[in-house]
Scaffold this motif. Structure first.
Motif, PDB file in Angstrom:
ATOM      1  N   GLN A 146      32.920 -15.379 -11.220  1.00 54.36           N
ATOM      2  CA  GLN A 146      32.470 -14.200 -11.499  1.00 54.36           C
ATOM      3  C   GLN A 146      31.254 -13.827 -10.645  1.00 54.36           C
ATOM      4  OE1 GLN A 146      32.298 -14.593 -15.934  1.00 54.36           O
ATOM      5  NE2 GLN A 146      34.281 -13.413 -16.083  1.00 54.36           N
ATOM      6  N   SER A 147      30.317 -14.899 -10.699  1.00 58.83           N
ATOM      7  CA  SER A 147      28.948 -14.547  -9.939  1.00 58.83           C
ATOM      8  C   SER A 147      29.414 -14.355  -8.297  1.00 58.83           C
ATOM      9  CB  SER A 147      28.105 -15.606 -10.383  1.00 58.83           C
ATOM     10  OG  SER A 147      27.030 -15.338  -9.175  1.00 58.83           O
ATOM     11  N   LYS A 150      31.386 -11.156  -7.504  1.00 57.28           N
ATOM     12  CA  LYS A 150      30.684  -9.950  -8.143  1.00 57.28           C
ATOM     13  C   LYS A 150      30.900  -8.633  -7.354  1.00 57.28           C
ATOM     14  CE  LYS A 150      26.746  -7.981 -10.561  1.00 57.28           C
ATOM     15  NZ  LYS A 150      25.353  -8.431 -10.952  1.00 57.28           N
TER      16      LYS A 150
END
Length: 319
Positions: A146-147, A150
């Motif tokens: 997710q990071s 992003k």
């Protein structure tokens, strides 16, 4: 599946009269989606219904996905292999129509990691088709992904969500003999050639979908909606949703066969399942679930199935 319980499809297949989103056409766009494909509908890509055949939608989604992976850094090393590709067809694409595709990651989608591809008519922004690709990375890696990804994340669009088919990949392993005993029939035979291979030297999505579309008329012929019936009434065969699950790879030289059967019926739609086997060893290679309907070729809209068709299909279900 009881198709009567799902929401009605948008069964008016005519080209949309104008834009309905926010971008250069005054249409809404996903903020972080990448432009991953620019293309064009060629005359030889259109079928008897005078619109682009579904195999070419899949080939363009496949290319858009390659470009998205290149631009975003997404790879099988990070997330594993794609488990399923779910395509919905919203509006027809006709000869000479421009095609654009945008792609993004939706962590709020139907899979642990969902890649969404939106195909539009490049001249007016009309949504033509959507594809959702499902991946299942390890739960421990999810926060890192997710990071890391992003910059390419956007919400899951409602119009791309699966509607008439289950979200999950097909997971059973039927044998050809079991399928035939259940009422399915062989509808296609062929061979994987070098031109059918993707960059990984495996048969690609277009090959599998081409096998299914070449054989599907033989499935329809088992219903009252035969070639003669469709021709007499000015009707055509149309798929509105498809889910492709690869089970094992195919390489050049492999002989293949498709065994297909009917799986459900409603007022205007019915479902079928195609099984692609490597014919020498009878190894299951891919499965495609399909929601189909009859289209009036003049009005470009769906028509109700005849009562005789619903009854006959109900008696032929393999599920």
């Amino acid at each position: 599946m009881e198709l009567e319980k799902i929401l009605p499809y948008q069964t008016d297949m005519r080209p949309h009269p104008g834009p309905n989103r926010q971008n250069n056409f005054g249409l809404r766009t996903q903020m972080n989606a990448l432009e991953t494909l620019f293309s064009f509908v060629n005359p030889w890509e259109c079928d008897e219904n005078n619109h682009s055949n579904v195999q070419f939608y899949f080939s363009r989604f496949e290319e858009a996905d390659r470009q998205f992976q290149l631009l975003s850094g997404l790879s099988e090393t990070l997330v594993g292999s794609r488990r399923v590709r779910h395509v919905r067809y919203h509006r027809e694409l006709r000869v000479a129509d421009l095609i654009t595709v945008t792609s993004h990651i939706a962590f709020d989608g139907p899979h642990m990691l969902t890649v969404v591809h939106e195909m539009r008519n490049g001249a007016n922004g009309t949504l033509a088709a959507t594809a959702t690709d499902g991946y299942e990375p390890s739960i421990s890696a999810l926060k890192t992904l997710q990071s890391r990804l992003k910059a390419f994340q956007d919400p899951m669009p409602e119009e791309a969500a699966p509607r008439g088919l289950a979200v999950s990949p097909y997971s059973q392993r039927p044998t050809p003999a079991a399928l035939v005993e259940a009422g399915a029939r062989v509808c296609f035979r062929g061979t994987v050639l070098a031109r059918h291979l993707g960059p990984g030297n495996k048969a690609d999505d277009k090959f599998a979908i081409a096998c299914f579309t070449d054989g599907v008329a033989h499935v329809w012929e088992r219903t009252p909606m035969t070639h003669a019936y469709l021709t007499e009434n000015g009707y055509g065969r149309v798929a509105v949703e498809m889910k492709l699950t690869w089970i094992s790879p195919l390489k050049a030289g492999d002989p293949v066969k498709v065994i297909s059967g009917l799986t459900g019926v409603a007022d205007k739609t019915f479902t079928m399942r195609h099984h692609l086997f490597e014919a020498r060893t009878e190894r299951l290679a891919a499965v495609c679930d399909v929601v189909a309907l009859v289209m009036d070729l003049k009005k470009r809209g769906a028509v109700a199935l005849p009562d005789t068709a619903r009854k006959q299909i109900s008696g032929l279900l393999i599920d």
